[in-house]
Enzyme design. Structure first.
Site, PDB file in Angstrom:
ATOM      1  N   ASP A 195       0.603  10.349   1.750  1.00 29.62           N
ATOM      2  CA  ASP A 195       0.432   9.058   2.409  1.00 29.62           C
ATOM      3  C   ASP A 195       1.340   9.059   3.628  1.00 29.62           C
ATOM      4  OD1 ASP A 195      -0.025   6.168   2.830  1.00 29.62           O
ATOM      5  OD2 ASP A 195      -0.832   6.248   0.802  1.00 29.62           O
ATOM      6  N   HIS A 265      -3.622   6.684   6.513  1.00 36.51           N
ATOM      7  CA  HIS A 265      -2.521   7.003   5.584  1.00 36.51           C
ATOM      8  C   HIS A 265      -2.098   8.455   5.737  1.00 36.51           C
ATOM      9  CE1 HIS A 265      -2.235   3.192   3.424  1.00 36.51           C
ATOM     10  NE2 HIS A 265      -3.549   3.114   3.469  1.00 36.51           N
ATOM     11  N   GLU A 329      -8.098   1.785   4.619  1.00 40.61           N
ATOM     12  CA  GLU A 329      -7.146   1.232   5.578  1.00 40.61           C
ATOM     13  C   GLU A 329      -6.874   2.161   6.767  1.00 40.61           C
ATOM     14  OE1 GLU A 329      -4.472  -1.672   2.831  1.00 40.61           O
ATOM     15  OE2 GLU A 329      -3.947   0.443   2.703  1.00 40.61           O
ATOM     16  N   TRP A 475       0.867   1.879  -7.529  1.00 38.98           N
ATOM     17  CA  TRP A 475       1.432   2.134  -6.196  1.00 38.98           C
ATOM     18  C   TRP A 475       2.928   1.940  -6.317  1.00 38.98           C
ATOM     19  CZ3 TRP A 475      -2.036   4.179  -3.112  1.00 38.98           C
ATOM     20  CH2 TRP A 475      -3.388   3.852  -3.264  1.00 38.98           C
TER      21      TRP A 475
HETATM   22  C1  ACM Z   1      -5.525   0.769  -1.325  1.00 34.21           C
HETATM   23  O1  ACM Z   1      -4.888  -0.054  -2.020  1.00 34.21           O
HETATM   24  N1  ACM Z   1      -5.274   0.880  -0.029  1.00 34.21           N
HETATM   25  C2  ACM Z   1      -6.546   1.619  -1.899  1.00 34.21           C
END
Ligand code: ACM
Ligand code: ZN
Length: 615
Positions: A195, A265, A329, A475
């Site tokens: 990322d 990312h 994103e 996350w």
């Molecule tokens: C994400 O939460 N951007 C997949």
């Protein structure tokens, strides 16, 4: 308090199996099976995987009965008693993950058509043993109830995603989590390996990805104008370590899906190789938790070469049929201003930057297909036209899943409101700092996770089949320790495992809450530092402004809690008022409430001030 009806559903002798099996028949009155040091494991069917898993199971049982039960092939079996028979047979109309488990006085018989089914039967069997209490000598002899369990999963994709890019997790920690997944019959580990803040997998052709891209100066957490800086951070897995994890996962019937984020990312990769960005500017690995404008330049053939080279090494390592290419994103501002990207758009007769993203992913999909791999990406890929065989992982709600399924694409539900484990799990002021993103509201209680129904009502029978399962996401931007990771993951992963495995008609929130009391002990036994937020009290207030009164109901996400409360601003104790039923108060008033067990407070103290005008 529980309502009477709900309490009646749960019998004293119910089994606390999570996720709930398809069918459990207890044979009340028939004698139980005694498990102790005389136990033997018998193999019925020649299969090296069966033998391996029997040997590992034997070692697990040693922790209970004191010795590792011998594993004996069927031909040497002489009608002995006190045996567990593991039987593989193709005659049964079983999916590879289905099993039956029969327990009588003399035998435990496991039947399945594949080793995976046997493995899940054994996970169930372990839950029939009492959780071992930490610090107390093992009992060594157990009675298992006479019963028959028939079980098969609802969904084939039962996933857990771990973000090791925001914070690096060593191999030992990843393996620890793979054990937790196995215990919950979760069969897919989605490894978020890179990322903006770090690249975590060795790619031999591009050493700077890890020599430079795996390290960042600090980690800045911005919250309400406050900024906290943390020390340098980094780490990565060598390809040998990856293979070691893959072997460990395979022994637990877990498929590992690597994610290589593109085109967004990708800041850490661009830090290592700035020539792959639109501007070409040198940069360092990001220290900020935000979506970055700099993404791979999709007008530069070097980018495609790089991505294909990376994927070549990834594909060679990971045996899974799918590779996750991210796709989420990705701001298009750099592409709008990049002559190379604009030239690519006109060369390829694309309409806009969204189509340029689809173009990039399509090229990668064709490349993956040439290596016999299928593409998965986040639901943004539905925006510029889906590439032909893509599977969509839907995090922003159900819309992506509906679009995908209607176009004949498979979809996996990763709906953030239910499955994002970085969200608050009770009132934010009672919780450690967590993600509070706008898309999701960042508030996902145990009950909310449990309530997920993954199949959108809009889909018809044929379309429904494309919802192949669901996945929990961890996350890690806000997760700073192993304990905190456990805290965010559990118990919500237990709830989601039941959504993944258990038939819709069999799911039962009250029964689940009851089972969690046992599950918490199992989590303790495994030294999981789970959250007890399910014991925190929720307030439901119905105001009568005219009379300046309010009717207050208190509840928790736990089974039959003993709630005590005060109305005088003091901390609740076991001598405070017990909560029996909704009660009326005069406004203004401050209610403080907490849950107790054996006169010890087991929740935080939740409080609410109720006034005629609510702020
Ligand atoms: C994400 O939460 N951007 C997949
Ligand atoms: Zn560009």
């Amino acid at each position: 308090m529980m309502d009477v009806l709900a309490r009646d559903i749960i019998h004293n002798d119910s089994l606390a199996i999570i996720p709930q099996p398809s069918s459990v028949q207890l044979r009340k009155g028939l004698p139980p099976f005694r498990m102790d040091k005389n136990l033997k494991i018998i193999l019925w069917g020649e299969n090296s995987r069966l033998e391996d898993l029997a040997n590992r199971f034997s070692l697990q049982l040693k922790e209970y009965v004191g010795v590792a039960p011998p594993v004996i092939p069927m031909r040497n079996y002489d009608r002995e008693r006190q045996v567990i028979v593991l039987s593989l047979s193709a005659e049964k109309d079983f999916d590879s993950e289905a099993y039956s488990l029969e327990i009588n006085r003399q035998q435990i018989i496991v039947r399945a058509s594949a080793a995976a089914g046997v493995f899940y039967a054994l996970q169930t069997l372990l839950q029939l043993l009492p959780p071992r209490e930490v610090g107390i000598a093992p009992r060594k002899s157990f009675l298992l109830p006479s019963c028959r369990i028939d079980d098969r999963p609802r969904f084939v994709w039962r996933g857990f995603m771990l973000d090791v890019a925001r914070y690096f997790m060593p191999v030992s920690l990843v393996k620890r989590y793979l054990d937790f997944l196995a215990m919950h019959k979760i069969n897919t580990f989605h490894w978020h390996l890179n990322d903006d803040q770090g690249w975590r997998i060795e790619i031999k052709k591009y050493p700077r990805l890890t020599s430079f891209g795996a390290w960042r100066k600090d980690s800045q957490l911005e919250l309400s104008g406050k900024q906290m800086a943390f020390s340098p951070h980094g780490g990565y897995y060598t390809q040998e370590e990856i293979k070691d994890v893959l072997q460990y996962a395979s022994e637990r019937f877990i498929t590992v899906i690597p994610e290589v984020e593109m085109p967004g990312h990708s800041y850490a990769a661009l830090a290592a190789y700035p020539e792959l960005s639109c501007t070409g500017k040198p940069r360092e690995v990001s220290t900020r938790w935000k979506v970055h404008d700099d993404i791979y330049c999709a007008g530069n053939e070097k980018t495609y070469k790089f991505l294909e080279d990376v994927l070549t090494e990834i594909v060679a390592l990971f045996p899974a049929p799918y590779i996750h290419l991210g796709g989420d994103e990705a701001p298009k501002i750099r592409w709008k201003n990049c002559p190379k990207c604009q030239a690519k758009i006109s060369e390829e007769s694309l309409k806009n930057e969204h189509e340029l993203q689809t173009y990039l992913l399509k090229r990668m999909e064709i490349f993956l297909a040439s290596k016999n791999k299928k593409l998965i990406a986040w639901d943004e890929i539905t925006e510029g036209g889906l590439s032909p065989d893509a599977t969509v992982m839907c995090w922003r709600g159900f819309d992506g899943a509906i679009t995908a399924a209607r176009q004949g694409h498979d979809a996996i539900i990763a709906h953030s409101k239910y499955t994002y484990l970085d969200h608050y799990q009770s009132e934010p002021y009672l919780e450690p700092l967590a993600w509070a993103g706008l898309v999701s509201g960042g508030y996902t209680t145990l009950q909310k996770s449990y309530s997920l129904e993954p199949i959108p009502v809009q889909l018809n029978r044929a379309e429904e089949k494309h919802i192949i399962g669901l996945q929990a996401q961890l996350w890690t931007e806000y997760i700073r320790s192993t304990d905190h990771m456990d805290y965010m993951t559990f118990p919500r992963l237990s709830a989601l495992s039941e959504v993944m495995w258990t038939a819709k008609e069999t799911k039962d929130w009250n029964y689940f809450k009851w089972k969690m009391e046992t599950q918490y002990k199992r989590l303790e036994q495994r030294e999981i530092k789970f959250s007890k937020s399910a014991y925190n009290v929720y307030f439901n207030v119905a105001m009568d402004s005219l009379n300046r009164t309010a009717l207050i109901s208190l509840s928790t996400d736990s089974f039959d809690p003993s709630i005590y409360y005060t109305l005088d601003g003091s901390e609740p104790t076991p001598n405070s008022k017990p909560y029996i039923a909704p009660f009326q108060v005069d406004m203004p008033v401050t209610v403080k409430a907490a849950t107790f067990k054996n006169a010890i407070r087991i929740s935080k103290v939740n409080q609410k001030t109720i006034m005629t005008t609510q702020y």
